[in-house]
Design a protein around this motif. Sequence first.
Motif: not given
Lengths: 605, 458
Positions: A433, A162, A164-170
């Motif tokens: 990515q 989440d 490092f790949l998706e760039g989601d900071q949840r």
Amino acid sequence: MAHSARRDSPELPDFSVLKRLARDQLIYLLEQLPGKKDLFIEADLMSPLDRIANVSTLKQHEVDKLYKVEYKPVVSTSDQLCFLIRPRIQTVKWVYVVNADKAAGKFKRYKIIFTPQKFYACETVLEEQGIFGDVSTDEWAFYLLPLDEDIINLELPEFFRDNFLEGDQRWVRTGGSALHLFHSIYGPFSKVYGIGRCSKMVYESWREQVKEGEQKARQAEVGTVFLIDRDVDFVTPLCSQVVYEGLVDDIFRIKCGCVEFGPDVTSSDKSIKVMLNSQDKVFNEIRNEHFSNVFGFLSQKARNLQTAYDKRRGMDIKQMKTFVSEELKGLKQEHRLLSLHIGASESMMKKKTKQDFQELLKTEHSLLEGFEIRECISFIEEHINRQVSYLKLCPLSLYFFTGLLPKDYRSLKAQYLQSYGVDHLLTFANLKQLGLLVEQQPGETLTVMESKMGKLVNDKTAGKLTDAFSSLAKKSNFRALSRRLSLVPKSDEEYDLRVPRDMAYIFSGAYIPLSCKLIEQVLERDGWTVYNGINHLFQLAILTMSFIASDAQRIILVMFLGGCTFSEISALRFLGRERGYKFIVLTTAITNSARLIEAMLDNHV
Amino acid sequence: MMKSKADEEDYWNSSKFKAFTFDDEDDEFTKLKESRQAVNSICGLVEEEEDEDEVEKVSWSGEPVGSISWSVRETASSLREQSFPKIDTTPSLPKNSSGYSLSSLFKGKEGEREMMDCADYVSDWSPEETVHRMQQGKAVSLEKFRSLQEKLLLLDEAVGVHDGNVITAVLIYLKKSLSKEVLFRELESRQTALRHFIHYLTESKEQRLLLELYRALGRTEDEALLQYKEHLRITDENKRRDFLKSCVSLPFSPEDAGHVQDHYTLLERQIIIEAETGGKVEIFQKFPRRASILNMPLITTLYYCCFYHYAETEGTYSSPANIRQTFRIAEKQYFVTALAARAKLKAWHDVDALFTSRNWLGFTRKKSPLSFSRVADILSKNNAPVQVLQEYVGLVDDVELRVALAQKYKCHFIVISTYRDLKDRQLLLGYRGKVERGSEEERKIDELLSNPQIRWKN
């Protein structure tokens, strides 16, 4: 085993309170749904739950039947259903039973307990499905699971993908909350060092939460803290592990501190599950050892055991009685453990020779040193051609990572897709990515891309993107970095694995994990001065914060954001023994090469 | 509930817990109920059944609760601090006010009260305050952010505090309240928010919108990959094949377009091959298939064809030669696969033929694109007899490796002849002890040792 700790090594704090805390909170939440209820538990929460509670605890609090969340229709006759899940959209969507019951006119009560926290996106699903309100929601703030006396796990493997790949900071706030919880029990911290973007954000989130709350003065049990992003060091988790605990993880997969040994290890027809931690005396002595030392140790141990058993010969009745009541139980226990680990070692030896393990290690070492690249490519090619499990193809990623020529890249990719399926196109896109796949490009290409992207950027985080580019450059700079920090010890000297001289022993003397090297350097120089020499290779956010002075500075918390490997833990334990520190590892998950690659897979629905 | 109230009060008063207080709710229980109804009426929807929850909750008391709150208190006091930052999850909070508005999602009881008590200045919350409250799980109303500028300020604020949960929540609101065109345009210059949005759409499986987004951003390769990924959902092989065919023209990079074309051709081919599994053919009866060949990788398909269709002429779709040519399989790759398949069948004759080449004079010799040590390795893994193995071990160039392999695979004659070639009498003598007594190998060694024509070096 050969090492004796320095006398001034401090004592580790007691983490059992964390378990009690989590258990009490869960019980409290269960009590919020009084009466008999069925409990549905997400598969990957089962083991963590097992570590802190057992069925009878749940039964005591009126949990009737336990189910695993399996994405198929629910069969439950209970009129109260409770779901204990991770905050994932997919899982929440599955809780459609409510709709069916509603349509059938049945009245039931539903409750979802999200752990460690709930996400708005999940509640939106409930809203969209028209069951918001029919289902009540709660949060179980179960952040910290102590796996051992020096390992605390968040059990959040998805943190890595989440973030490092998706760039989601949840998970940033989750990380902050975990640190906050730790701080409020074992703090106050005296110093915090961090490296990486996520570390910086987690740090800020933690400070924010400290401000909101109130910290009472108390005796600090942990002084220094490191926060480290996994993407600071991808090389280490991609290497095959050769330290006993790491090797066991690579081969048998340790899950939540527990491993299942199959019939080939137990030499019987059944598998057994074994807890691997410092309670296991035999394991505790070999876990950090290079595998080549383990056999000798185990056989010595076996001989000692034999001698101890033999003592009973020639004993009189009274002596025998003492022997049975005092020693026999311990000996039997040791015997059991010993035969288990001997079995495991044998089984690993067999597997490893089958897979040409020596060659694999040689290839990895060459890649790290940057020698004999042609041989490495043909080794990799041969593995691809023979369809060796793609998870064992980490040298490939390692090679990608250390930078490769476009021609080689295209040819290896084509062969890879032929061997493992074209759908791995998606995997390649992900590797790219993530920055795990670095095609050596002529300088201009990078600049073109940068200016193109630059146009797209004008928000507050614009600066961060520059970071990303620098880290792109940094990745193909692995070799320069490795020279600068002497990560690869000189190969002309013999490395005695029985008497390790530095942390490189965890990779047979071939490589010191970058993550651990940075920690060592910062501790040695009391700051990031190490960074001054390498910042052009490695432009990442770093931070140093000093708070109060404390006596507990030699107890160091290292928080890995995105997971850490057992090898790194062994390396830190070694460093601790050498320098008189005690390290506590707080990680979002235990990782290894296979898990890292698996996190990049997309070739499933 | 009333019964436990004293306990609770005691607990919360004694703890340092600040963020939430239960007694608020208890004291103002009825007031809260009114408040909630007020909230609901603001949202334009009031549901009637909501009291059921409360009625049940009131009866909530007794032993188990006491023991738990005792233990919770115990733990709490031992930790001194706010040990459960999140335990505010408000058991008795009425949750069933229906939510057609996002704001109802974000309510926590405290916020709710405030919202009621201070209904007038609710709308005065700045983006900063709003985001801060959202981070703490408190109630907010996003509806008041109506102008584009306000919405974007809110978004930027959420991005600024690095809370992915809040960023996504704001994006969900923007998605509902902005047209796609405007939202996409604004996201283009906000990379962090954009990545959250893409991830949200991916997770909630909103393929179509995601495709539109990629198109709007000009990210054609991502668009192509996403569309291609859809094939994984199609289980019927014919439909899947047709879908893959349509993927070929997607805007992939030239390199990837080739791979996707291969994917389509492969599945098309597999469907044909799959139909040829007639029960009459001997080999299928002798070695029944374990699985269908559909959707397997190319190399698995090649292996399959080398196994079941080896002798077929190049004209048939299932012949290995045809597959090799169609998919431009590298020579080395082809050899490894064919070798593995024929060795598995113990068709040593085929193995021999695979490596035998004839020069223009008609002499035969063994040639291999992969090292002979690897060939021997594969053969030994398939339990090839020593007679077969030694032929390839003998071809290993490196003397040391050859001897090592010969010893490993028990190809005694190779060891013996290598020692002879090395003129190493000592090694040969030593090896004599390793072969079986009275065996042919022993005789051979003796013969060599007594051969006066060999000039031993030791």
